[in-house]
Design a protein around this motif. Structure first.
Motif, PDB file in Angstrom:
ATOM      1  N   LEU A 314       0.828  -1.204   0.000  1.00  0.00           N
ATOM      2  CA  LEU A 314       0.000   0.000   0.000  1.00  0.00           C
ATOM      3  C   LEU A 314       0.867   1.261   0.000  1.00  0.00           C
ATOM      4  CD1 LEU A 314      -2.842  -0.959   2.514  1.00  0.00           C
ATOM      5  CD2 LEU A 314      -3.053  -0.665   0.042  1.00  0.00           C
ATOM      6  N   ALA A 315       1.925   1.254   0.812  1.00  0.00           N
ATOM      7  CA  ALA A 315       2.804   2.423   0.887  1.00  0.00           C
ATOM      8  C   ALA A 315       3.424   2.731  -0.468  1.00  0.00           C
ATOM      9  CB  ALA A 315       3.885   2.189   1.942  1.00  0.00           C
ATOM     10  N   GLN A 316       3.901   1.714  -1.144  1.00  0.00           N
ATOM     11  CA  GLN A 316       4.614   1.921  -2.404  1.00  0.00           C
ATOM     12  C   GLN A 316       3.665   2.183  -3.572  1.00  0.00           C
ATOM     13  OE1 GLN A 316       7.347  -1.391  -2.807  1.00  0.00           O
ATOM     14  NE2 GLN A 316       8.083  -1.082  -0.702  1.00  0.00           N
ATOM     15  N   ALA A 317       2.431   1.706  -3.470  1.00  0.00           N
ATOM     16  CA  ALA A 317       1.467   1.917  -4.560  1.00  0.00           C
ATOM     17  C   ALA A 317       0.880   3.327  -4.552  1.00  0.00           C
ATOM     18  CB  ALA A 317       0.329   0.898  -4.462  1.00  0.00           C
ATOM     19  N   GLY A 318       0.900   4.001  -3.407  1.00  0.00           N
ATOM     20  CA  GLY A 318       0.274   5.305  -3.284  1.00  0.00           C
ATOM     21  C   GLY A 318       0.800   6.347  -4.262  1.00  0.00           C
ATOM     22  N   PRO A 319       2.116   6.617  -4.287  1.00  0.00           N
ATOM     23  CA  PRO A 319       2.620   7.642  -5.207  1.00  0.00           C
ATOM     24  C   PRO A 319       2.317   7.339  -6.673  1.00  0.00           C
ATOM     25  CG  PRO A 319       4.250   7.149  -3.514  1.00  0.00           C
ATOM     26  CD  PRO A 319       3.162   6.126  -3.375  1.00  0.00           C
ATOM     27  N   ASP A 320       2.382   6.075  -7.061  1.00  0.00           N
ATOM     28  CA  ASP A 320       2.099   5.732  -8.460  1.00  0.00           C
ATOM     29  C   ASP A 320       0.640   6.024  -8.813  1.00  0.00           C
ATOM     30  OD1 ASP A 320       4.697   4.930  -8.938  1.00  0.00           O
ATOM     31  OD2 ASP A 320       4.300   2.815  -8.504  1.00  0.00           O
ATOM     32  N   TRP A 321      -0.278   5.699  -7.910  1.00  0.00           N
ATOM     33  CA  TRP A 321      -1.694   5.966  -8.176  1.00  0.00           C
ATOM     34  C   TRP A 321      -1.946   7.472  -8.289  1.00  0.00           C
ATOM     35  CZ3 TRP A 321      -5.728   8.671  -6.066  1.00  0.00           C
ATOM     36  CH2 TRP A 321      -7.010   8.369  -6.561  1.00  0.00           C
TER      37      TRP A 321
END
Length: 341
Positions: A314-321
């Motif tokens: 979840l932490a790493q997917a946030g900036p990409d989204w």
């Protein structure tokens, strides 16, 4: 005119670097970001402020200020008439009356309360519907606002708020749940009554911090300071470093959407727990944990604590989204397509 010819494709109907654009009023710094983006793309942009005299007053006192505010709009209206602008873009629906009175084609942008609160007031409802009828296109910043714009579907353009992901994106990501931030204005419209009944139990699991901000701040400090550390809000330019002090962010619980607060938290790589309505984001679901009650919040924090793999994803997917849906390049593309097509 920027709109006088008929486009033969999805390309702008004129060379965009020739456009002269007026951005009227600003909300949460969005117009300032737009001005920077548009200037960087070669456009000539004027930012025009509007008088806010009496805007924060309560009714019926606010009604007394309306004639004075309209009188204060006269220089802006005259500027729009004489400015030979290719694009006039007004932020906040009620302020769109300046566009109406200018007699020029204009775009208007809805931000939230200018719909779901103002439409409950007979005076503002009349002004708002007049603006909506006259506007060339209507931008709206969160998907729930479309519900308030029935009858204007042919004019609507979804324009998510722009976020500078590159400035907010973290160098490192959190790895465990120790510090939780309630990142919402203490206001009934943010659904904080669904959050704070959880804080006593939550404080047994993590350190809890909340913003000392909003109409309920005094009452909430008095009721919950045993379990929550209240801190003042920071200037917008300091949001990134501020959020990166925490491991998990709890966002608003009322409207079913991601406000700018939750989006910025995602951009900083912080897992977000919020009262999201998934049906509003079916095309590209955001990487958040949905919770709609105190028990749901506790369960979400426990789930993140017990599952490091999920926490990291979840932490790493946030900036990409955020980059896909709210990034600056994406926002500029949507603006130019709407202005010039």
């Amino acid at each position: 005119s920027a709109t006088s010819s008929t486009p033969t494709s999805n390309q702008p109907s004129r060379t965009p670097d020739l456009a002269r654009i007026a951005l009227v009023h600003d909300v949460a710094g969005v117009a300032s970001v737009q001005a920077k983006l548009l200037r960087g793309a070669g456009h000539e942009v004027d930012q025009i402020a509007l008088s806010q005299a009496g805007a924060a007053w309560s009714w019926p006192a606010k009604a007394l200020a309306i004639p004075y505010r309209l009188a204060a709009y006269v220089p802006t209206i005259d500027r729009l008439r004489r400015g030979r602008y290719d694009v006039v873009h007004v932020h906040w629906l009620a302020h769109g009356i300046a566009g109406v009175l200018s007699g020029q084609p204009f775009f208007v942008q809805a931000h939230g309360s200018d719909l779901h609160l103002n439409m409950k007031n007979p005076v503002y409802r009349w002004v708002t519907r007049t603006v909506l009828k006259k506007a060339k296109l209507i931008f709206y910043v969160t998907p729930n606002l479309r519900e308030y714009l029935k009858g204007f579907e042919s004019k609507l353009r979804y324009l998510p708020n722009p976020v500078d992901v590159e400035t907010l994106a973290p160098k490192t990501f959190p790895t465990e749940v120790k510090k939780v931030l309630i990142f919402a204005r203490l206001d009934p419209i943010k659904g904080v009554d669904h959050i704070f009944p959880a804080v006593e139990r939550l404080s047994q699991l993590v350190e809890v911090t909340a913003l000392d901000w909003g109409p309920l701040a005094g009452a909430y400090r008095q009721s919950y300071s045993r379990w929550v550390r209240f801190v003042p809000p920071v200037p917008h330019g300091e949001v990134g470093p501020f959020l990166q002090q925490f491991d998990v962010v709890i966002g608003q619980m009322h409207q079913g959407i991601l406000s700018l607060s939750e989006i910025e938290a995602l951009a900083t790589g912080r897992p977000v727990i919020t009262g999201i309505d998934g049906t509003l984001y079916e095309e590209d679901p955001p990487p958040v944990i949905a919770a709609h009650s105190p028990d749901g919040i506790i369960e979400a924090v426990q789930q993140l604590s017990a599952d490091p793999g999920m926490f990291a994803r979840l932490a790493q997917a946030g900036p990409d989204w955020v980059r896909r849906n709210h990034g600056l390049a994406h926002h500029l593309e949507l603006l130019e397509a709407s202005y010039f097509s």
